[in-house]
Motif scaffolding. Structure first.
Motif, PDB file in Angstrom:
ATOM      1  N   LEU A  76     107.694  27.805  -1.286  1.00 39.66           N
ATOM      2  CA  LEU A  76     108.272  29.115  -1.027  1.00 39.66           C
ATOM      3  C   LEU A  76     107.321  29.933  -0.149  1.00 39.66           C
ATOM      4  CD1 LEU A  76     110.579  31.104  -1.926  1.00 39.66           C
ATOM      5  CD2 LEU A  76     109.090  31.764  -3.803  1.00 39.66           C
ATOM      6  N   VAL A  77     107.910  30.690   0.785  1.00 41.39           N
ATOM      7  CA  VAL A  77     107.128  31.613   1.612  1.00 41.39           C
ATOM      8  C   VAL A  77     107.583  33.036   1.286  1.00 41.39           C
ATOM      9  CG1 VAL A  77     106.582  32.319   3.978  1.00 41.39           C
ATOM     10  CG2 VAL A  77     106.898  29.884   3.454  1.00 41.39           C
ATOM     11  N   LEU A  78     106.620  33.895   0.972  1.00 40.52           N
ATOM     12  CA  LEU A  78     106.925  35.309   0.727  1.00 40.52           C
ATOM     13  C   LEU A  78     106.322  36.123   1.864  1.00 40.52           C
ATOM     14  CD1 LEU A  78     106.154  35.602  -3.110  1.00 40.52           C
ATOM     15  CD2 LEU A  78     108.354  35.158  -1.999  1.00 40.52           C
ATOM     16  N   SER A  79     107.143  36.914   2.536  1.00 37.06           N
ATOM     17  CA  SER A  79     106.670  37.734   3.651  1.00 37.06           C
ATOM     18  C   SER A  79     106.720  39.203   3.262  1.00 37.06           C
ATOM     19  CB  SER A  79     107.530  37.470   4.887  1.00 37.06           C
ATOM     20  OG  SER A  79     107.080  38.265   5.961  1.00 37.06           O
ATOM     21  N   GLY A  80     105.559  39.878   3.341  1.00 32.97           N
ATOM     22  CA  GLY A  80     105.532  41.300   2.983  1.00 32.97           C
ATOM     23  C   GLY A  80     104.322  41.640   2.135  1.00 32.97           C
ATOM     24  N   ALA A 101      98.454  42.727  -0.371  1.00 33.55           N
ATOM     25  CA  ALA A 101      97.812  42.563  -1.679  1.00 33.55           C
ATOM     26  C   ALA A 101      98.864  42.613  -2.789  1.00 33.55           C
ATOM     27  CB  ALA A 101      96.760  43.654  -1.877  1.00 33.55           C
ATOM     28  N   ALA A 102      99.848  43.504  -2.634  1.00 29.36           N
ATOM     29  CA  ALA A 102     100.924  43.592  -3.626  1.00 29.36           C
ATOM     30  C   ALA A 102     101.735  42.292  -3.655  1.00 29.36           C
ATOM     31  CB  ALA A 102     101.830  44.782  -3.311  1.00 29.36           C
ATOM     32  N   MET A 103     102.000  41.732  -2.458  1.00 24.62           N
ATOM     33  CA  MET A 103     102.765  40.475  -2.380  1.00 24.62           C
ATOM     34  C   MET A 103     101.993  39.334  -3.024  1.00 24.62           C
ATOM     35  SD  MET A 103     105.845  39.711  -0.711  1.00 24.62           S
ATOM     36  CE  MET A 103     106.269  39.578  -2.420  1.00 24.62           C
ATOM     37  N   VAL A 104     100.674  39.333  -2.829  1.00 20.76           N
ATOM     38  CA  VAL A 104      99.814  38.307  -3.449  1.00 20.76           C
ATOM     39  C   VAL A 104      99.873  38.438  -4.974  1.00 20.76           C
ATOM     40  CG1 VAL A 104      97.408  37.570  -3.765  1.00 20.76           C
ATOM     41  CG2 VAL A 104      98.297  37.992  -1.459  1.00 20.76           C
ATOM     42  N   ARG A 105      99.856  39.670  -5.476  1.00 22.81           N
ATOM     43  CA  ARG A 105      99.940  39.869  -6.934  1.00 22.81           C
ATOM     44  C   ARG A 105     101.285  39.366  -7.469  1.00 22.81           C
ATOM     45  NH1 ARG A 105      96.987  44.642  -5.568  1.00 22.81           N
ATOM     46  NH2 ARG A 105      98.844  45.947  -5.536  1.00 22.81           N
ATOM     47  N   VAL A 106     102.352  39.573  -6.705  1.00 26.50           N
ATOM     48  CA  VAL A 106     103.668  39.056  -7.098  1.00 26.50           C
ATOM     49  C   VAL A 106     103.619  37.526  -7.147  1.00 26.50           C
ATOM     50  CG1 VAL A 106     106.065  38.764  -6.317  1.00 26.50           C
ATOM     51  CG2 VAL A 106     104.990  41.031  -6.239  1.00 26.50           C
ATOM     52  N   ALA A 107     103.042  36.919  -6.107  1.00 33.01           N
ATOM     53  CA  ALA A 107     102.964  35.452  -6.044  1.00 33.01           C
ATOM     54  C   ALA A 107     102.124  34.901  -7.193  1.00 33.01           C
ATOM     55  CB  ALA A 107     102.381  35.024  -4.698  1.00 33.01           C
ATOM     56  N   ILE A 126     111.448  34.412   1.570  1.00 27.59           N
ATOM     57  CA  ILE A 126     112.002  35.715   1.196  1.00 27.59           C
ATOM     58  C   ILE A 126     111.152  36.800   1.860  1.00 27.59           C
ATOM     59  CG2 ILE A 126     112.640  37.246  -0.720  1.00 27.59           C
ATOM     60  CD1 ILE A 126     112.445  34.787  -2.582  1.00 27.59           C
ATOM     61  N   ALA A 127     111.823  37.761   2.504  1.00 26.33           N
ATOM     62  CA  ALA A 127     111.130  38.911   3.099  1.00 26.33           C
ATOM     63  C   ALA A 127     111.250  40.084   2.143  1.00 26.33           C
ATOM     64  CB  ALA A 127     111.765  39.252   4.446  1.00 26.33           C
ATOM     65  N   PHE A 128     110.129  40.750   1.893  1.00 26.94           N
ATOM     66  CA  PHE A 128     110.116  41.914   1.003  1.00 26.94           C
ATOM     67  C   PHE A 128     109.672  43.159   1.759  1.00 26.94           C
ATOM     68  CE2 PHE A 128     110.121  38.871  -2.473  1.00 26.94           C
ATOM     69  CZ  PHE A 128     110.786  39.557  -3.484  1.00 26.94           C
ATOM     70  N   SER A 129     110.415  44.246   1.600  1.00 26.65           N
ATOM     71  CA  SER A 129     110.043  45.528   2.213  1.00 26.65           C
ATOM     72  C   SER A 129     110.231  46.644   1.199  1.00 26.65           C
ATOM     73  CB  SER A 129     110.924  45.811   3.433  1.00 26.65           C
ATOM     74  OG  SER A 129     110.848  44.741   4.358  1.00 26.65           O
ATOM     75  N   LEU A 130     109.337  47.633   1.273  1.00 26.09           N
ATOM     76  CA  LEU A 130     109.434  48.804   0.403  1.00 26.09           C
ATOM     77  C   LEU A 130     109.863  49.983   1.266  1.00 26.09           C
ATOM     78  CD1 LEU A 130     108.922  50.171  -2.384  1.00 26.09           C
ATOM     79  CD2 LEU A 130     106.551  50.492  -1.667  1.00 26.09           C
ATOM     80  N   ALA A 131     110.957  50.635   0.868  1.00 24.66           N
ATOM     81  CA  ALA A 131     111.549  51.702   1.677  1.00 24.66           C
ATOM     82  C   ALA A 131     110.773  53.005   1.553  1.00 24.66           C
ATOM     83  CB  ALA A 131     113.003  51.907   1.255  1.00 24.66           C
ATOM     84  N   VAL A 132     109.490  52.970   1.902  1.00 24.21           N
ATOM     85  CA  VAL A 132     108.657  54.164   1.812  1.00 24.21           C
ATOM     86  C   VAL A 132     108.728  54.949   3.132  1.00 24.21           C
ATOM     87  CG1 VAL A 132     106.662  52.742   2.389  1.00 24.21           C
ATOM     88  CG2 VAL A 132     106.292  54.982   1.402  1.00 24.21           C
ATOM     89  N   GLY A 133     108.809  56.263   3.020  1.00 23.34           N
ATOM     90  CA  GLY A 133     108.896  57.099   4.213  1.00 23.34           C
ATOM     91  C   GLY A 133     107.556  57.209   4.922  1.00 23.34           C
ATOM     92  N   ASN A 134     107.583  57.633   6.184  1.00 29.72           N
ATOM     93  CA  ASN A 134     106.366  57.815   6.976  1.00 29.72           C
ATOM     94  C   ASN A 134     105.403  58.761   6.278  1.00 29.72           C
ATOM     95  OD1 ASN A 134     106.866  56.110   9.066  1.00 29.72           O
ATOM     96  ND2 ASN A 134     107.748  57.683  10.411  1.00 29.72           N
TER      97      ASN A 134
END
Ligand code: MN
Length: 260
Positions: free
Chosen positions: A97-101, A27-33, A132-140
């Motif tokens: 463009l393809v956004l993954s994440g 959902a966050a990636m969709v908002r970015v797009a 582009i691949a997007f990842s958020l470095a959030v801990g477990n």
């Protein structure tokens, strides 16, 4: 090289992920797009596919479920989703463009080898698209700060789309786990390497039967100069160019001599 995309507003963007169609990061990636353009499509896995890497479904049927306008779920892997989107759903007008994440959890160092998020982007590159691949470095177990990605990603994507972009290359973006205004910048990085890998943990289930669990005891140190690990550790957004060609060029000469 790709032609620069100067008018991203009239472009078509495909969003996919490996955490599944219901993931908050999607959902966050969709908002970015949507902050970039209006023609946003989603083709994502029905269920969680993290660490699916580049697996492709070839021994069972691939089901496509339409959930709404421009929104589809695939009973398959991230690679299946990109293939389904580019060669079926969006066949008549492929995305610019393809956004993954956005993946929940970092994809740093050797993570990219296992990552379904990165694999989806690589599949897009295999099919000739920019990704582009997007990842958020959030801990477990920690609360994910998707807002940090949403605050920084649109401008970053615009800059990447306008800049030099070689074919067969994707950008692996990792966003640090901190408030948007605490991000220390955007850094161009190389793929790092952690010290230890994965371990097999022996356990016993409630019925007394043994089972095993793969546990990640990786240590982020040494972080490595200019690495993706170091950038995110220091609070910066890391952007690593990754390519499809896995050839280790420095070995070619020695190999030729050795096999002569
Ligand atoms: Mn994931």
């Amino acid at each position: 090289m790709f032609e620069p995309i100067r008018d991203l507003g009239s472009a078509r963007i495909l969003v996919t992920n490996d955490d599944g169609i219901l993931a908050p990061g999607l959902a966050a990636m969709v908002r970015v797009a949507r902050a970039l353009c209006r023609d946003v499509w989603v083709v994502a896995p029905e269920v969680q596919q993290s660490a699916a890497s580049h697996s492709l479904t070839v021994r069972s049927p691939l089901r496509l479920r339409r959930l709404g306008p421009r929104r589809f779920a695939v009973e398959g892997t991230p690679t299946d989703c990109v293939l389904m989107a580019l060669n079926h759903v969006l066949k008549d007008r492929p995305p610019a463009l393809v956004l993954s994440g956005v993946n929940r959890g970092a994809n740093l160092g050797e993570d990219v080898i296992y990552s379904g998020t990165v694999a989806a982007a690589l599949e897009a590159a295999l099919l000739g698209a920019r990704a582009i691949a997007f990842s958020l470095a959030v801990g477990n177990g920690a609360k994910a700060r998707w807002g940090t990605v949403e605050a920084h990603a649109p401008e970053l994507v615009r800059r990447l789309a306008r800049g030099a972009w070689a074919r067969d290359v994707i950008f692996n973006v990792n966003v640090p786990d901190r408030a948007p205004d605490r991000v220390t910048g955007v850094r161009t990085t190389v793929q790092g390497r952690r010290q230890v890998g994965l371990q097999i943990d022996s356990r016993v289930d409630p019925d007394g039967r043994p089972y095993f669990w793969i546990v990640d005891y990786s240590d982020d140190a040494p972080l490595g100069r200019g690495s993706d690990l170091k950038a995110v550790h220091e609070g910066a957004i890391s952007v690593t160019p990754l390519c499809l060609d896995l050839t280790h060029r420095p070995s070619l000469g020695r190999l030729r001599e050795g096999l002569a």
